[in-house]
Enzyme design. Sequence first.
Site, PDB file in Angstrom:
ATOM      1  N   ASP A   1       0.871  -1.186   0.000  1.00  0.00           N
ATOM      2  CA  ASP A   1       0.000   0.000   0.000  1.00  0.00           C
ATOM      3  C   ASP A   1       0.909   1.238   0.000  1.00  0.00           C
ATOM      4  OD1 ASP A   1      -2.126   1.763   0.520  1.00  0.00           O
ATOM      5  OD2 ASP A   1      -2.400   1.125   2.567  1.00  0.00           O
TER       6      ASP A   1
ATOM      7  N   PHE B   1      -9.604   0.461   0.218  1.00  0.00           N
ATOM      8  CA  PHE B   1      -9.402  -0.639   1.161  1.00  0.00           C
ATOM      9  C   PHE B   1     -10.081  -1.911   0.661  1.00  0.00           C
ATOM     10  CE2 PHE B   1     -10.199  -3.000   5.099  1.00  0.00           C
ATOM     11  CZ  PHE B   1      -8.930  -2.974   5.650  1.00  0.00           C
TER      12      PHE B   1
HETATM   13  P1  5GP Z   1       1.906  -0.495   3.802  1.00  0.00           P
HETATM   14  O1  5GP Z   1       2.982  -0.466   4.838  1.00  0.00           O
HETATM   15  O2  5GP Z   1       2.401  -0.844   2.415  1.00  0.00           O
HETATM   16  O3  5GP Z   1       1.099   0.772   3.802  1.00  0.00           O
HETATM   17  O4  5GP Z   1       0.854  -1.568   4.215  1.00  0.00           O
HETATM   18  C1  5GP Z   1       1.157  -2.869   4.267  1.00  0.00           C
HETATM   19  C2  5GP Z   1       0.189  -3.642   5.130  1.00  0.00           C
HETATM   20  O5  5GP Z   1      -1.011  -2.911   5.428  1.00  0.00           O
HETATM   21  C3  5GP Z   1      -0.249  -4.869   4.403  1.00  0.00           C
HETATM   22  O6  5GP Z   1       0.635  -5.934   4.601  1.00  0.00           O
HETATM   23  C4  5GP Z   1      -1.633  -5.101   4.970  1.00  0.00           C
HETATM   24  O7  5GP Z   1      -1.531  -5.833   6.165  1.00  0.00           O
HETATM   25  C5  5GP Z   1      -2.156  -3.721   5.295  1.00  0.00           C
HETATM   26  N1  5GP Z   1      -2.999  -3.180   4.214  1.00  0.00           N
HETATM   27  C6  5GP Z   1      -2.684  -2.237   3.296  1.00  0.00           C
HETATM   28  N2  5GP Z   1      -3.706  -1.979   2.472  1.00  0.00           N
HETATM   29  C7  5GP Z   1      -4.712  -2.791   2.864  1.00  0.00           C
HETATM   30  C8  5GP Z   1      -6.049  -3.004   2.377  1.00  0.00           C
HETATM   31  O8  5GP Z   1      -6.546  -2.408   1.410  1.00  0.00           O
HETATM   32  N3  5GP Z   1      -6.763  -3.946   3.050  1.00  0.00           N
HETATM   33  C9  5GP Z   1      -6.292  -4.645   4.110  1.00  0.00           C
HETATM   34  N4  5GP Z   1      -7.108  -5.520   4.666  1.00  0.00           N
HETATM   35  N5  5GP Z   1      -5.041  -4.467   4.598  1.00  0.00           N
HETATM   36  C10 5GP Z   1      -4.270  -3.550   3.967  1.00  0.00           C
END
Ligand code: 5GP
Length: 178
Positions: A106, A155
């Site tokens: 993300d 999300f």
């Molecule tokens: P980042 O550090 O890249 O922002 O987020 C990574 C983590 O956030 C992912 O491994 C996941 O656990 C959670 N995450 C990010 N986007 C989503 C989403 O759209 N849905 C869900 N359920 N978890 C997300």
Amino acid sequence: MSSVTIHDKDFVIYLEEEKIQKAIEELAYQLTQKYEGKDVVFIGVLNGCFRFISDLMKHIEFDVEVNFLKLSSYRGTASTGKISDLLSLNSDIKGRQVVVLEDIVDTGHTLDYLMKLLKDKEVASIEVASLLYKPDAFAGKTKPNYVAFNIPNLFVVGYGLDYDGLGRNLNDIYQIRS
Ligand code: 5GP
């Protein structure tokens, strides 16, 4: 099911099981082309990756070690920006080729944190394969090398991904109703 309600939010179908499985098979093929016969360790990032890894492994026929790490930066439907290292890696990866398997990238902060952690362990190489990637949310240093689906900055739940603990059992991936 074309829509689901989890806690207080409504979600609509976005990626169906069959499409997910086909993309994972293709990803397994790409990883096989690159890593068959090499000293490689797959590292899954828990909790969200458990279904992805399980299905990916059905199509991996070469010898590979699989390990898991638990990191978390989400509360509800938003990233806190602060990563907690909840369960550390317990295998010796020094000098070995590593493939990180993520359910979703993300903002990319989790991946940046993980890359630093792995580089400190003096691995020979690191590549990242992610089932889902949100290019519009990405603000990190490391982009995934392999992506099954680029998705909008909304999300999602299902297929291992949760909303406050629920939704991981869904076989399809659902997007929050905007
Ligand atoms: P980042 O550090 O890249 O922002 O987020 C990574 C983590 O956030 C992912 O491994 C996941 O656990 C959670 N995450 C990010 N986007 C989503 C989403 O759209 N849905 C869900 N359920 N978890 C997300």
